[in-house]
Design an enzyme around this catalytic site. Sequence first.
Site, PDB file in Angstrom:
ATOM      1  N   ARG A  31      -3.565  50.747  44.598  1.00 18.45           N
ATOM      2  CA  ARG A  31      -2.853  51.127  45.831  1.00 18.45           C
ATOM      3  C   ARG A  31      -3.118  52.609  46.083  1.00 18.45           C
ATOM      4  O   ARG A  31      -3.450  53.337  45.140  1.00 18.45           O
ATOM      5  CB  ARG A  31      -1.345  50.920  45.659  1.00 18.45           C
ATOM      6  CG  ARG A  31      -0.959  49.479  45.506  1.00 18.45           C
ATOM      7  CD  ARG A  31       0.522  49.328  45.185  1.00 18.45           C
ATOM      8  NE  ARG A  31       0.821  47.943  44.916  1.00 18.45           N
ATOM      9  CZ  ARG A  31       1.741  47.518  44.053  1.00 18.45           C
ATOM     10  NH1 ARG A  31       2.473  48.389  43.372  1.00 18.45           N
ATOM     11  NH2 ARG A  31       1.941  46.231  43.874  1.00 18.45           N
ATOM     12  N   ARG A  47       7.852  48.997  51.214  1.00 22.58           N
ATOM     13  CA  ARG A  47       6.885  49.663  50.326  1.00 22.58           C
ATOM     14  C   ARG A  47       5.478  49.653  50.929  1.00 22.58           C
ATOM     15  O   ARG A  47       4.629  50.480  50.589  1.00 22.58           O
ATOM     16  CB  ARG A  47       6.899  48.997  48.935  1.00 22.58           C
ATOM     17  CG  ARG A  47       6.245  49.826  47.864  1.00 22.58           C
ATOM     18  CD  ARG A  47       6.422  49.230  46.488  1.00 22.58           C
ATOM     19  NE  ARG A  47       5.649  47.997  46.300  1.00 22.58           N
ATOM     20  CZ  ARG A  47       5.615  47.299  45.171  1.00 22.58           C
ATOM     21  NH1 ARG A  47       6.308  47.703  44.122  1.00 22.58           N
ATOM     22  NH2 ARG A  47       4.895  46.195  45.073  1.00 22.58           N
ATOM     23  N   ARG A  95       4.802  36.884  45.801  1.00 22.68           N
ATOM     24  CA  ARG A  95       5.725  37.682  44.989  1.00 22.68           C
ATOM     25  C   ARG A  95       7.170  37.211  45.186  1.00 22.68           C
ATOM     26  O   ARG A  95       7.949  37.151  44.235  1.00 22.68           O
ATOM     27  CB  ARG A  95       5.576  39.175  45.327  1.00 22.68           C
ATOM     28  CG  ARG A  95       4.332  39.757  44.698  1.00 22.68           C
ATOM     29  CD  ARG A  95       3.942  41.112  45.251  1.00 22.68           C
ATOM     30  NE  ARG A  95       2.639  41.495  44.732  1.00 22.68           N
ATOM     31  CZ  ARG A  95       2.421  42.405  43.784  1.00 22.68           C
ATOM     32  NH1 ARG A  95       3.428  43.068  43.277  1.00 22.68           N
ATOM     33  NH2 ARG A  95       1.202  42.660  43.332  1.00 22.68           N
TER      34      ARG A  95
HETATM   35  N1  LIG Z   1      18.091  51.178  44.180  1.00 23.71           N
HETATM   36  C1  LIG Z   1      17.179  51.218  45.136  1.00 23.71           C
HETATM   37  N2  LIG Z   1      17.573  51.311  46.429  1.00 23.71           N
HETATM   38  C2  LIG Z   1      16.668  51.338  47.428  1.00 23.71           C
HETATM   39  N3  LIG Z   1      15.326  51.272  47.257  1.00 23.71           N
HETATM   40  C3  LIG Z   1      14.884  51.163  45.983  1.00 23.71           C
HETATM   41  C4  LIG Z   1      15.768  51.140  44.878  1.00 23.71           C
HETATM   42  N4  LIG Z   1      15.037  51.020  43.752  1.00 23.71           N
HETATM   43  C5  LIG Z   1      13.747  50.995  44.133  1.00 23.71           C
HETATM   44  N5  LIG Z   1      13.649  51.084  45.476  1.00 23.71           N
HETATM   45  C6  LIG Z   1      12.424  51.051  46.284  1.00 23.71           C
HETATM   46  O1  LIG Z   1      11.986  49.691  46.291  1.00 23.71           O
HETATM   47  C7  LIG Z   1      10.557  49.618  46.258  1.00 23.71           C
HETATM   48  C8  LIG Z   1      10.135  48.774  45.058  1.00 23.71           C
HETATM   49  O2  LIG Z   1      10.399  49.502  43.869  1.00 23.71           O
HETATM   50  P1  LIG Z   1       9.336  49.534  42.685  1.00 23.71           P
HETATM   51  O3  LIG Z   1       7.970  49.750  43.223  1.00 23.71           O
HETATM   52  O4  LIG Z   1       9.851  50.477  41.679  1.00 23.71           O
HETATM   53  O5  LIG Z   1       9.479  48.023  42.188  1.00 23.71           O
HETATM   54  P2  LIG Z   1       8.777  47.289  40.962  1.00 23.71           P
HETATM   55  O6  LIG Z   1       9.788  46.419  40.353  1.00 23.71           O
HETATM   56  O7  LIG Z   1       8.125  48.282  40.082  1.00 23.71           O
HETATM   57  O8  LIG Z   1       7.685  46.427  41.707  1.00 23.71           O
HETATM   58  P3  LIG Z   1       6.280  45.849  41.153  1.00 23.71           P
HETATM   59  O9  LIG Z   1       6.605  44.896  40.065  1.00 23.71           O
HETATM   60  O10 LIG Z   1       5.674  45.209  42.348  1.00 23.71           O
HETATM   61  O11 LIG Z   1       5.459  47.016  40.647  1.00 23.71           O
HETATM   62  C9  LIG Z   1      10.039  51.046  46.201  1.00 23.71           C
HETATM   63  O12 LIG Z   1       9.633  51.430  47.488  1.00 23.71           O
HETATM   64  C10 LIG Z   1      11.253  51.858  45.719  1.00 23.71           C
HETATM   65  O13 LIG Z   1      11.237  53.170  46.236  1.00 23.71           O
HETATM   66  N1  LIG Z   2       2.309  39.980  31.956  1.00 21.91           N
HETATM   67  C1  LIG Z   2       2.065  41.194  32.462  1.00 21.91           C
HETATM   68  N2  LIG Z   2       2.580  41.545  33.657  1.00 21.91           N
HETATM   69  C2  LIG Z   2       2.321  42.782  34.102  1.00 21.91           C
HETATM   70  C3  LIG Z   2       1.543  43.698  33.389  1.00 21.91           C
HETATM   71  N3  LIG Z   2       1.459  44.844  34.108  1.00 21.91           N
HETATM   72  C4  LIG Z   2       2.188  44.644  35.220  1.00 21.91           C
HETATM   73  N4  LIG Z   2       2.714  43.403  35.219  1.00 21.91           N
HETATM   74  C5  LIG Z   2       3.570  42.776  36.220  1.00 21.91           C
HETATM   75  O1  LIG Z   2       2.789  42.394  37.326  1.00 21.91           O
HETATM   76  C6  LIG Z   2       3.626  42.329  38.474  1.00 21.91           C
HETATM   77  C7  LIG Z   2       2.946  42.942  39.656  1.00 21.91           C
HETATM   78  O2  LIG Z   2       2.673  44.302  39.420  1.00 21.91           O
HETATM   79  P1  LIG Z   2       2.089  45.205  40.609  1.00 21.91           P
HETATM   80  O3  LIG Z   2       1.813  46.541  39.986  1.00 21.91           O
HETATM   81  O4  LIG Z   2       0.872  44.536  41.134  1.00 21.91           O
HETATM   82  O5  LIG Z   2       3.172  45.259  41.672  1.00 21.91           O
HETATM   83  C8  LIG Z   2       4.936  43.027  38.101  1.00 21.91           C
HETATM   84  O6  LIG Z   2       5.924  42.040  37.923  1.00 21.91           O
HETATM   85  C9  LIG Z   2       4.622  43.684  36.784  1.00 21.91           C
HETATM   86  O7  LIG Z   2       5.746  43.729  35.941  1.00 21.91           O
HETATM   87  C10 LIG Z   2       1.021  43.296  32.142  1.00 21.91           C
HETATM   88  O8  LIG Z   2       0.325  44.035  31.422  1.00 21.91           O
HETATM   89  N5  LIG Z   2       1.308  42.051  31.720  1.00 21.91           N
END
Ligand SMILES: Nc1ncnc2c1ncn2[C@@H]1O[C@H](COP(=O)(O)OP(=O)(O)OP(=O)(O)O)[C@@H](O)[C@H]1O
Ligand SMILES: Nc1nc2c(ncn2[C@@H]2O[C@H](COP(=O)(O)O)[C@@H](O)[C@H]2O)c(=O)[nH]1
Length: 212
Positions: free
Chosen positions: A58, A151, A162
Amino acid sequence: MSWRRLLYSAVAAVMTGPRPVVLSGPSGAGKSTLLKKLLKEYENVFGFSVSHTTRQPRPGEVNGKDYHFVTREQMQKEINAGEFIEHAEFSGNMYGTSKSAVQAVQGQNQICILDVDMQGVKNIKKTDLKPIYISVQPPSMDILEKRLRDRQTETEESLQKRLAAAHTDMELSNEPGLFDLVIVNSDLEDAYSQLKEALAEEIQKVKGSKKS
Ligand SMILES: Nc1ncnc2c1ncn2[C@@H]1O[C@H](COP(=O)(O)OP(=O)(O)OP(=O)(O)O)[C@@H](O)[C@H]1O
Ligand SMILES: Nc1nc2c(ncn2[C@@H]2O[C@H](COP(=O)(O)O)[C@@H](O)[C@H]2O)c(=O)[nH]1
């Protein structure tokens, strides 16, 4: 317990280092946001296990820091060579945790944080990693969808995949014994406080061992 056994346990604890932490939960629940706060506040205490993925980077994501961005062929070759602790197919792409990603963090005596999906959780349960399992959940599906849309990282197709995976994830997260803690990320600061509280003991252990 005899002194010999006591000594053995102490040496084993030092050799194995702090317990890793697995963060899981639906895409968009806030795992990366929370773990980035931890890494910022406790710079030398936590280290991120950099996963491999076949998805496209990204904007702003850095190869080797956010992920190791690889081709399917490259990743499959490394999986076949036994270089991964776990791997999974998620939303049309491969993701996986390499042994070296975890070793790189543990070698620094840091708490290794893994961000993995539900398949990752189930597969890590079969290993001897013995992490603390934490699930980050959104307050509702509607809020999750809004966060993912806002996002602006997904195509409509990827977003729907997703959200479908999120339904299953939200149901499974309540399975008794699967997670040590489930955090509902409504308010970010409140969710972060819960996360820090759950990890307070491990944080103190690492801080203490770095002083001595
Ligand atoms: N408590 C909250 N309130 C509002 N927005 C939030 C909150 N927590 C996270 N966000 C926002 O929600 C979006 C998703 O959060 P984040 O990217 O951390 O999710 P993630 O679980 O890591 O997703 P992925 O598994 O796809 O990587 C982001 O734009 C983040 O800024
Ligand atoms: N089983 C695994 N899941 C993983 C790993 N690294 C990330 N993730 C999960 O993939 C989704 C999507 O991630 P994104 O960065 O494309 O938004 C998210 O639920 C991550 O937790 C891994 O090494 N193994």
